[in-house]
Enzyme design. Structure first.
Site: not given
Length: 651
Positions: A199, A202-203, A205, A421
């Protein structure tokens, strides 16, 4: 081309334009003097009405006796007869040398419009081709890859966290680049291409840069979109040029980001029939594993759409190794937070493991943004260090949106939101396998009027039928609370997203996950809204009308059963529902301490720091996930989706 040369050319063009305009202005000024026929001029000389003439080549400027000035042109080649006539009638004669424009100036003036058009065309072509980096205007086929030398590669594997398996997969690339003989002496060859799939954020590169930094080799970086241009053949030329540059620097790494921009499946009817893209892809296939090998060059590519890539890219010899870089788990998120927290001063109360628990589905980029937002919160408060409260406020802002403190709610609408809520919270607390309720607030945030937040005890990768039923029941808790307290006529549209998501979970249980006793474990229907390039866009109906009717009945049964279960829970706990709604009206935000008091039937204690809290937002010391019930005008708020969709609980 240097900036000085560009400026010089620009000023030359401006000067030529100004001279052309000035020359035209002079000609227009000269046209102001009235022109008379030459014959009339001679008649006026014979009558003695001419006092003075100025001869400038063929042009004669006439000073008439009445004071007016005229001009004419002498058609005679020789002026001796005219001069004699003028002297005979006492006309004063003056003369000047005729102006003769240089040939170069005339050419420049006549060609100025064409030169300007050519200059504008070259400028726009350079912009479209990305040629503003100093290359020649026609150097479209040159590679635009940026090279980082081994001295410039500062990243290492210590900068990459949250993807230990991916790092292990690529570490042998580093060993090969450092010592190729280690593998070659046993006949082994390193993969030519590595495809990183995962995705966004995510790192991928960063991991490629870490490989280059660890191996201490040159690193070429380029985007897939940099190859595809409007001219056919340019992309293929750039691929050739890039590999030629890489061969000179071998061993080295080529990193292609967003590979799907150029590597889409060939022959597809939609988005893949572009001749330029296909030629570029063909050239890349040849360079990676064609007749001439590219020894010592490792191509690393990244994409989040591996399903649209051409099969030829993924065969052995090209991108024959796929490294999955997934979203980090709770341990990986903690490691990523520790990496980014090195850059900011943190207080002693900061607990990365708690923040990691409350951020399921966050990517590395999301966590980096979280640390940055926390630092900004601390800076606004003039703090010396970032504390846990700042991280909680940053997390709430990212997951739910900023507090809308300027929004004024009527008292009855505020009360209705409080019961809504509270209904979510109580049903969530009393259904099995549901995440614990962590915080409930009626402070408007983003597009929601109120939020119920849950603290997951651990990352989940699969869901039981009982847990899914509990999620559906808690989604309906808000609407049921409105019905029980205010009546059917006062039910609002605030449960729109609750109903939509509950129906989606129920339909998935029946059609995808085989959780229907009546229909059994069989998948029905196709994914909606997905278009696969190279395949038919039309959705084919693969169930009969009778089966579709049975599916609808099963979905209806799942919804009705969980709706009834949630209604029974709230009817049995009306006192707690009133107690929680009253606490929300008083404190606006309650956390785990107050929720535990209410579930024991006690009067809730004031929240920590309630007196100092501005609207009660951003408190708490542990993480949470948030849900997505929208206002009627704000449908479709994006949640952080897991296998079954977004989390629960906004109004």
């Amino acid at each position: 081309m240097s900036d000085m040369a560009k400026n010089l050319i620009l000023w030359v063009i401006i000067a030529v334009v100004l001279m052309s305009v000035f020359s035209n202005f002079q000609e227009q000024s000269a046209d102001v003097t009235e022109k008379v026929p030459y014959s009339e001029f001679l008649n006026e000389v014979e009558r003695g009405n001419i006092r003075e003439v100025l001869i400038r080549g063929e042009e004669i400027t006439i000073q008439h006796a009445d004071g007016n000035e005229y001009r004419t042109f002498n058609p005679e080649v020789d002026n001796r007869a005219l001069i004699g006539e003028l002297l005979e009638h006492g006309v004063t004669i003056d003369a000047e040398q005729a102006e003769s424009d240089s040939m170069l100036m005339q050419i420049l003036i006549s060609w100025t419009p064409f030169l300007l058009l050519i200059a504008v065309w070259i400028y726009f072509m350079r912009q479209m081709q990305g040629g503003g980096g100093g290359r020649g205007a026609m150097s479209f086929g040159k590679s635009k890859a940026k090279m980082m030398t081994e001295e410039q590669s500062k990243h290492s594997f210590s900068d990459v966290a949250g993807c230990d398996e991916a790092k292990e997969d690529v570490k042998e690339l580093v060993d090969f680049l450092r010592d190729p003989s280690k593998f070659q002496k046993l006949g082994g060859t390193i993969p030519r291409g590595v495809l990183m799939v995962g995705p966004p954020g995510t790192g991928k590169t960063l991991l490629a840069k870490a490989i280059a930094g660890e191996a201490r080799v040159p690193f070429f970086s380029i985007s897939g979109s940099d190859f595809v241009e409007m001219f056919v053949g340019v992309g293929a030329s750039r691929v050739r040029d890039m590999f030629q540059q890489a061969k000179k620097q071998a061993p080295c790494i080529i990193f292609i980001d967003e590979l799907d921009a150029v590597g889409r499946q060939r022959g597809a009817g939609l988005g893949g029939g572009h001749d330029e893209r296909e030629q570029t892809l063909n050239q890349m296939l040849v360079e990676m594993d064609g007749f001439e090998g590219s020894e010592g060059i490792i191509v690393i590519a990244a994409t989040n759409r591996p399903d649209v890539l051409d099969p030829a890219l993924l065969r052995p010899g090209r991108f024959d190794r796929q490294v999955v870089v997934p979203l980090p788990d709770v341990r990986g998120r903690e490691q990523i937070l520790n990496v980014h927290m090195r850059k900011v001063p943190t207080a002693d109360d900061v607990r990365p493991e708690i923040i990691a628990r409350g951020t399921p589905g966050f990517s590395g980029a999301d966590l980096q943004n979280l640390v940055n937002e926390a630092a900004l919160f601390a800076a606004r408060a003039n703090k010396e260090a970032v504390d846990q409260t700042d991280f909680e406020q940053a997390k709430d802002k990212i997951m739910m949106g900023s507090e809308r403190k300027s929004m004024v709610m009527k008292e009855d609408e505020k009360k209705l939101t409080a019961y809504h809520e509270a209904g979510h919270a109580i049903v969530g607390l009393l259904t099995p396998e549901h995440d614990p309720v962590h915080k409930v607030t009626i402070i408007p945030r983003g597009r929601a009027l109120g939020v119920t937040m849950f603290l997951p005890e651990e990352d989940r990768y699969s869901y039981t039928k009982q847990r899914l039923d509990s999620m559906i029941a808690s989604l309906f808790g808000g609407r049921i609370a409105e019905e029980l307290i205010f009546g059917n006529d006062r039910v609002t549209t605030g449960a729109q997203n609750d109903i939509q998501r509950a129906t989606e979970i129920a339909r998935n249980m029946v059609t995808k996950w085989g959780l229907s006793a009546r229909l059994g474990p069989l998948a029905y229907g196709e994914e909606e809204g997905e278009v696969f390039l190279g395949r038919s866009m039309a959705q084919q109906k693969d169930v009969s009308d009778e089966t579709q009717h049975a599916i609808d009945e099963e979905v209806r049964a799942v919804i009705d059963n969980n709706y009834t279960a949630a209604e029974k829970i709230l009817q049995e706990n009306l006192e707690k529902l009133h107690l929680m709604a009253d606490a929300l009206m008083k404190y606006e935000t309650i956390d785990r301490d107050q929720i535990d008091d209410i579930m024991r039937g006690d009067e809730p204690r004031p929240p920590k720091g309630w007196q100092d809290r501005d609207h009660g937002g951003g408190s708490g010391d542990e993480g949470e996930t948030a849900g997505a019930d929208d206002q009627p005008e704000a449908e479709g708020k994006d949640g952080r989706e897991g296998p079954i969709g977004g989390p629960v609980g906004e109004h």
